[in-house]
Design a protein around this motif. Sequence first.
Motif, PDB file in Angstrom:
ATOM      1  N   GLU A  65       9.111 -22.861  17.747  1.00  0.00           N
ATOM      2  CA  GLU A  65       9.416 -21.445  17.650  1.00  0.00           C
ATOM      3  C   GLU A  65       8.345 -20.763  16.796  1.00  0.00           C
ATOM      4  OE1 GLU A  65      13.378 -18.871  16.721  1.00  0.00           O
ATOM      5  OE2 GLU A  65      12.961 -20.592  15.455  1.00  0.00           O
ATOM      6  N   ALA A  66       8.034 -19.536  17.140  1.00  0.00           N
ATOM      7  CA  ALA A  66       7.037 -18.784  16.374  1.00  0.00           C
ATOM      8  C   ALA A  66       7.545 -18.564  14.949  1.00  0.00           C
ATOM      9  CB  ALA A  66       6.762 -17.445  17.049  1.00  0.00           C
ATOM     10  N   ILE A  67       6.637 -18.618  14.003  1.00  0.00           N
ATOM     11  CA  ILE A  67       6.997 -18.470  12.593  1.00  0.00           C
ATOM     12  C   ILE A  67       7.620 -17.101  12.327  1.00  0.00           C
ATOM     13  CG2 ILE A  67       4.745 -17.641  11.847  1.00  0.00           C
ATOM     14  CD1 ILE A  67       6.919 -20.094   9.874  1.00  0.00           C
ATOM     15  N   GLU A  68       7.181 -16.082  13.078  1.00  0.00           N
ATOM     16  CA  GLU A  68       7.749 -14.746  12.893  1.00  0.00           C
ATOM     17  C   GLU A  68       9.239 -14.722  13.238  1.00  0.00           C
ATOM     18  OE1 GLU A  68       4.959 -15.264  14.790  1.00  0.00           O
ATOM     19  OE2 GLU A  68       3.482 -14.604  13.312  1.00  0.00           O
ATOM     20  N   MET A  69       9.605 -15.443  14.300  1.00  0.00           N
ATOM     21  CA  MET A  69      11.017 -15.516  14.706  1.00  0.00           C
ATOM     22  C   MET A  69      11.840 -16.254  13.651  1.00  0.00           C
ATOM     23  SD  MET A  69      11.329 -13.903  17.533  1.00  0.00           S
ATOM     24  CE  MET A  69      12.825 -14.486  18.252  1.00  0.00           C
ATOM     25  N   LYS A  70      11.279 -17.336  13.139  1.00  0.00           N
ATOM     26  CA  LYS A  70      11.980 -18.089  12.085  1.00  0.00           C
ATOM     27  C   LYS A  70      12.198 -17.236  10.850  1.00  0.00           C
ATOM     28  CE  LYS A  70      10.720 -22.839  12.839  1.00  0.00           C
ATOM     29  NZ  LYS A  70      10.200 -24.051  12.295  1.00  0.00           N
ATOM     30  N   LEU A  71      11.158 -16.540  10.439  1.00  0.00           N
ATOM     31  CA  LEU A  71      11.262 -15.703   9.244  1.00  0.00           C
ATOM     32  C   LEU A  71      12.252 -14.554   9.445  1.00  0.00           C
ATOM     33  CD1 LEU A  71       7.557 -15.568   8.038  1.00  0.00           C
ATOM     34  CD2 LEU A  71       9.471 -16.817   7.013  1.00  0.00           C
ATOM     35  N   ALA A  72      12.286 -13.992  10.660  1.00  0.00           N
ATOM     36  CA  ALA A  72      13.229 -12.904  10.936  1.00  0.00           C
ATOM     37  C   ALA A  72      14.674 -13.405  10.846  1.00  0.00           C
ATOM     38  CB  ALA A  72      12.953 -12.299  12.310  1.00  0.00           C
ATOM     39  N   ARG A  73      14.954 -14.581  11.434  1.00  0.00           N
ATOM     40  CA  ARG A  73      16.312 -15.144  11.356  1.00  0.00           C
ATOM     41  C   ARG A  73      16.662 -15.530   9.932  1.00  0.00           C
ATOM     42  NH1 ARG A  73      15.866 -18.816  15.976  1.00  0.00           N
ATOM     43  NH2 ARG A  73      16.020 -20.442  14.414  1.00  0.00           N
ATOM     44  N   LEU A  74      15.710 -16.100   9.209  1.00  0.00           N
ATOM     45  CA  LEU A  74      15.939 -16.483   7.823  1.00  0.00           C
ATOM     46  C   LEU A  74      16.214 -15.245   6.972  1.00  0.00           C
ATOM     47  CD1 LEU A  74      15.867 -18.813   5.743  1.00  0.00           C
ATOM     48  CD2 LEU A  74      13.441 -18.315   5.444  1.00  0.00           C
ATOM     49  N   ILE A 107      14.212 -21.839  -1.741  1.00  0.00           N
ATOM     50  CA  ILE A 107      13.777 -21.482  -0.384  1.00  0.00           C
ATOM     51  C   ILE A 107      12.254 -21.498  -0.295  1.00  0.00           C
ATOM     52  CG2 ILE A 107      13.652 -19.587   1.275  1.00  0.00           C
ATOM     53  CD1 ILE A 107      16.493 -18.841   0.394  1.00  0.00           C
ATOM     54  N   ARG A 108      11.589 -20.995  -1.312  1.00  0.00           N
ATOM     55  CA  ARG A 108      10.131 -20.952  -1.306  1.00  0.00           C
ATOM     56  C   ARG A 108       9.514 -22.348  -1.289  1.00  0.00           C
ATOM     57  NH1 ARG A 108       8.185 -15.843  -2.194  1.00  0.00           N
ATOM     58  NH2 ARG A 108       9.752 -14.371  -2.916  1.00  0.00           N
ATOM     59  N   THR A 110      14.836 -23.449   8.796  1.00  0.00           N
ATOM     60  CA  THR A 110      13.422 -23.636   8.441  1.00  0.00           C
ATOM     61  C   THR A 110      12.847 -24.968   8.894  1.00  0.00           C
ATOM     62  OG1 THR A 110      14.064 -24.477   6.261  1.00  0.00           O
ATOM     63  CG2 THR A 110      13.576 -22.117   6.439  1.00  0.00           C
ATOM     64  N   ARG A 111      13.589 -25.725   9.661  1.00  0.00           N
ATOM     65  CA  ARG A 111      13.026 -27.015  10.084  1.00  0.00           C
ATOM     66  C   ARG A 111      11.763 -26.780  10.899  1.00  0.00           C
ATOM     67  NH1 ARG A 111      18.107 -27.471  13.246  1.00  0.00           N
ATOM     68  NH2 ARG A 111      17.585 -26.616  15.273  1.00  0.00           N
ATOM     69  N   LYS A 114      22.599 -24.015   1.646  1.00  0.00           N
ATOM     70  CA  LYS A 114      21.391 -24.841   1.675  1.00  0.00           C
ATOM     71  C   LYS A 114      21.248 -25.584   2.999  1.00  0.00           C
ATOM     72  CE  LYS A 114      20.730 -25.450  -3.255  1.00  0.00           C
ATOM     73  NZ  LYS A 114      20.580 -26.420  -4.356  1.00  0.00           N
ATOM     74  N   LYS A 115      22.368 -26.050   3.541  1.00  0.00           N
ATOM     75  CA  LYS A 115      22.321 -26.737   4.835  1.00  0.00           C
ATOM     76  C   LYS A 115      21.851 -25.793   5.926  1.00  0.00           C
ATOM     77  CE  LYS A 115      25.178 -29.364   8.022  1.00  0.00           C
ATOM     78  NZ  LYS A 115      26.516 -29.879   8.320  1.00  0.00           N
ATOM     79  N   ARG A 116      22.341 -24.562   5.908  1.00  0.00           N
ATOM     80  CA  ARG A 116      21.953 -23.577   6.911  1.00  0.00           C
ATOM     81  C   ARG A 116      20.474 -23.193   6.765  1.00  0.00           C
ATOM     82  NH1 ARG A 116      21.846 -21.947  11.752  1.00  0.00           N
ATOM     83  NH2 ARG A 116      21.813 -19.710  12.024  1.00  0.00           N
TER      84      ARG A 116
END
Length: 145
Positions: free
Chosen positions: A107-116, A143-144, A101-102, A94-96
């Motif tokens: 950062e572009a949302i696409e990059m965040k979603l790819a890492r997530l 997560i949602r 997702t902070r 959960k911490k990670r």
Amino acid sequence: SNILLDDLDKKLDARGHRFYRYADDCQIYVQSRRAGHRVKDNVTAFLETRLKLPVNWEKSRVVSVSRSNFLGYSFVGKANPRIRCSNETIKRFKKRIRQLTRGHDREAIEMKLARLDRYIRGWTSYFQLAETRRLFADIDSWIRS
């Protein structure tokens, strides 16, 4: 560590102990607390005198199976034990997720979603042995949100 601790594996096998070892992490299962302390003392003496290896006293302990953790897993139940993710593992997860997702970085949302996505896929793949399926549904809804 596997080569060096091979002697320990042979010693535990010869004594008929049930144990699991991955690299330098090891758990030995015995019937009683008294036997646990005896085996712990014998194994510690073997490691320190014969193999000349230090033993981490903070991590070495005698506990029941339901209170033990091994490689991020823990066990629940006595008659029919099940494998589950340990509480510490879920807290770290959960911490990670919060870090990934902070919203205040640029950062572009696409990059965040790819890492997530990469992190969640790796985590669920590693912990697929967990028999508590509700955990994955809870994580999905967490997560949602």
